[in-house]
Structures are given as structure tokens and as C-alpha cells.
Design a protein around this motif. Structure first.
Motif, mmCIF file in Angstrom:
data_model
loop_
_atom_site.group_PDB
_atom_site.id
_atom_site.type_symbol
_atom_site.label_atom_id
_atom_site.label_comp_id
_atom_site.label_asym_id
_atom_site.label_seq_id
_atom_site.Cartn_x
_atom_site.Cartn_y
_atom_site.Cartn_z
ATOM 1 N N ARG A 10 0.965 -1.223 -0.037
ATOM 2 C CA ARG A 10 0.339 -0.444 -0.462
ATOM 3 C C ARG A 10 1.243 0.842 0.512
ATOM 4 O O ARG A 10 0.685 1.635 -0.418
ATOM 5 C CB ARG A 10 -0.894 -0.194 1.070
ATOM 6 N N ASP A 14 1.053 4.241 -2.625
ATOM 7 C CA ASP A 14 0.751 5.258 -1.685
ATOM 8 C C ASP A 14 -0.956 5.309 -2.054
ATOM 9 O O ASP A 14 -1.964 6.763 -2.161
ATOM 10 C CB ASP A 14 0.645 6.393 -2.875
ATOM 11 N N TRP A 15 -1.547 4.011 -1.328
ATOM 12 C CA TRP A 15 -2.675 3.630 -0.622
ATOM 13 C C TRP A 15 -3.023 3.265 0.352
ATOM 14 O O TRP A 15 -2.462 3.392 1.111
ATOM 15 C CB TRP A 15 -3.279 2.563 -1.608
ATOM 16 N N SER A 16 -4.356 4.268 0.660
ATOM 17 C CA SER A 16 -4.828 3.979 1.776
ATOM 18 C C SER A 16 -5.775 2.614 2.218
ATOM 19 O O SER A 16 -6.243 1.845 0.797
ATOM 20 C CB SER A 16 -5.479 5.185 2.043
ATOM 21 N N GLN A 17 -4.828 2.336 3.158
ATOM 22 C CA GLN A 17 -5.997 0.997 3.448
ATOM 23 C C GLN A 17 -7.930 0.853 3.569
ATOM 24 O O GLN A 17 -8.588 0.029 2.515
ATOM 25 C CB GLN A 17 -6.741 0.362 5.354
ATOM 26 N N GLN A 18 -8.693 2.393 2.798
ATOM 27 C CA GLN A 18 -9.909 2.070 1.860
ATOM 28 C C GLN A 18 -9.959 2.253 0.868
ATOM 29 O O GLN A 18 -10.512 1.788 0.334
ATOM 30 C CB GLN A 18 -10.419 3.446 2.402
ATOM 31 N N GLN A 19 -8.524 2.864 0.212
ATOM 32 C CA GLN A 19 -8.323 2.608 -1.228
ATOM 33 C C GLN A 19 -8.405 0.638 -1.612
ATOM 34 O O GLN A 19 -8.739 0.302 -2.474
ATOM 35 C CB GLN A 19 -7.221 3.450 -2.148
ATOM 36 N N LEU A 20 -7.468 0.530 -0.325
ATOM 37 C CA LEU A 20 -7.597 -0.679 -1.439
ATOM 38 C C LEU A 20 -8.392 -1.570 -0.566
ATOM 39 O O LEU A 20 -9.247 -2.793 -1.557
ATOM 40 C CB LEU A 20 -5.934 -1.759 0.024
ATOM 41 N N ASP A 22 -11.795 -0.581 -1.974
ATOM 42 C CA ASP A 22 -12.967 -0.597 -2.675
ATOM 43 C C ASP A 22 -12.110 -1.021 -3.580
ATOM 44 O O ASP A 22 -12.491 -1.385 -4.102
ATOM 45 C CB ASP A 22 -12.977 0.799 -2.564
ATOM 46 N N THR A 23 -10.893 -0.978 -4.007
ATOM 47 C CA THR A 23 -10.363 -1.782 -5.540
ATOM 48 C C THR A 23 -10.227 -3.652 -5.356
ATOM 49 O O THR A 23 -11.630 -3.885 -6.138
ATOM 50 C CB THR A 23 -8.945 -1.378 -4.940
ATOM 51 N N VAL A 28 -13.348 -1.915 4.662
ATOM 52 C CA VAL A 28 -12.028 -1.716 5.269
ATOM 53 C C VAL A 28 -11.859 -1.936 6.432
ATOM 54 O O VAL A 28 -10.809 -2.242 7.054
ATOM 55 C CB VAL A 28 -11.957 -0.120 5.679
ATOM 56 N N ALA A 56 -2.239 -3.669 -9.852
ATOM 57 C CA ALA A 56 -2.414 -2.365 -9.388
ATOM 58 C C ALA A 56 -0.372 -1.854 -9.418
ATOM 59 O O ALA A 56 -0.030 -1.293 -9.947
ATOM 60 C CB ALA A 56 -2.254 -1.181 -7.595
#
Length: 76
Positions: A10, A14-20, A22-23, A28, A56
Motif C-alpha cells: 500500500r 500510496d494507497w490508504s486502507q480504504q483505497q485497497l 474499495d479496489t 476496510v 496495480a
């Protein structure tokens, strides 16, 4: 994928936990618990998280690889 590998992947993206989350299509809380080492998600959940990161551009490194330890790197 270890909790440390997930955090490292992550960070590289440069991903947040939320971005991971969601993807990957998971909650979360699942990502938080995995990274904290407080629970081991089901195999299917681990697979979707890993695939999301690999799609990614992440490459996971295991102890048997040349690098000598578990880790994560951006694919060349």
C-alpha cells in the motif's frame, strides 16, 4: 501475503486502507485487521486483496526469492 507485505504494498502505491478495500471489494475493517495481524482473513479474501495489489503493479517477494526475505516491490 503477510501483514507487513500488505502495508508495504500500500505504501508503494500510496494507497490508504480504504483505497485497497474499495479496489478489492472488501470492508476496510478486513484490511485493518489483516495489517494489524489481529485476524487471518479467509483464503478467498486474501486472494482478492493480493490480486488487487498485483493488478496495480505490486510484485510480492517471498523468502525463497533472491532478495532473501519477504517483501513487496513495484513491478519493473
Amino acid at each position: 501475503m503477510t501483514p507487513a507485505q500488505c502495508r508495504a504494498a500500500r505504501a508503494l502505491l500510496d494507497w490508504s486502507q480504504q483505497q485497497l478495500a474499495d479496489t478489492a471489494g472488501v470492508g476496510v475493517v478486513t484490511v485493518r485487521q489483516l495489517e494489524a495481524g489481529s485476524s487471518q482473513p479467509r483464503r478467498a479474501t486474501m486472494d482478492v486483496l493480493r490480486r488487487a495489489l498485483e493488478s496495480a503493479g505490486i510484485q510480492f517477494i517471498s523468502q525463497g526469492d533472491e532478495a532473501g526475505g519477504d517483501g513487496a516491490a513495484l513491478k519493473p
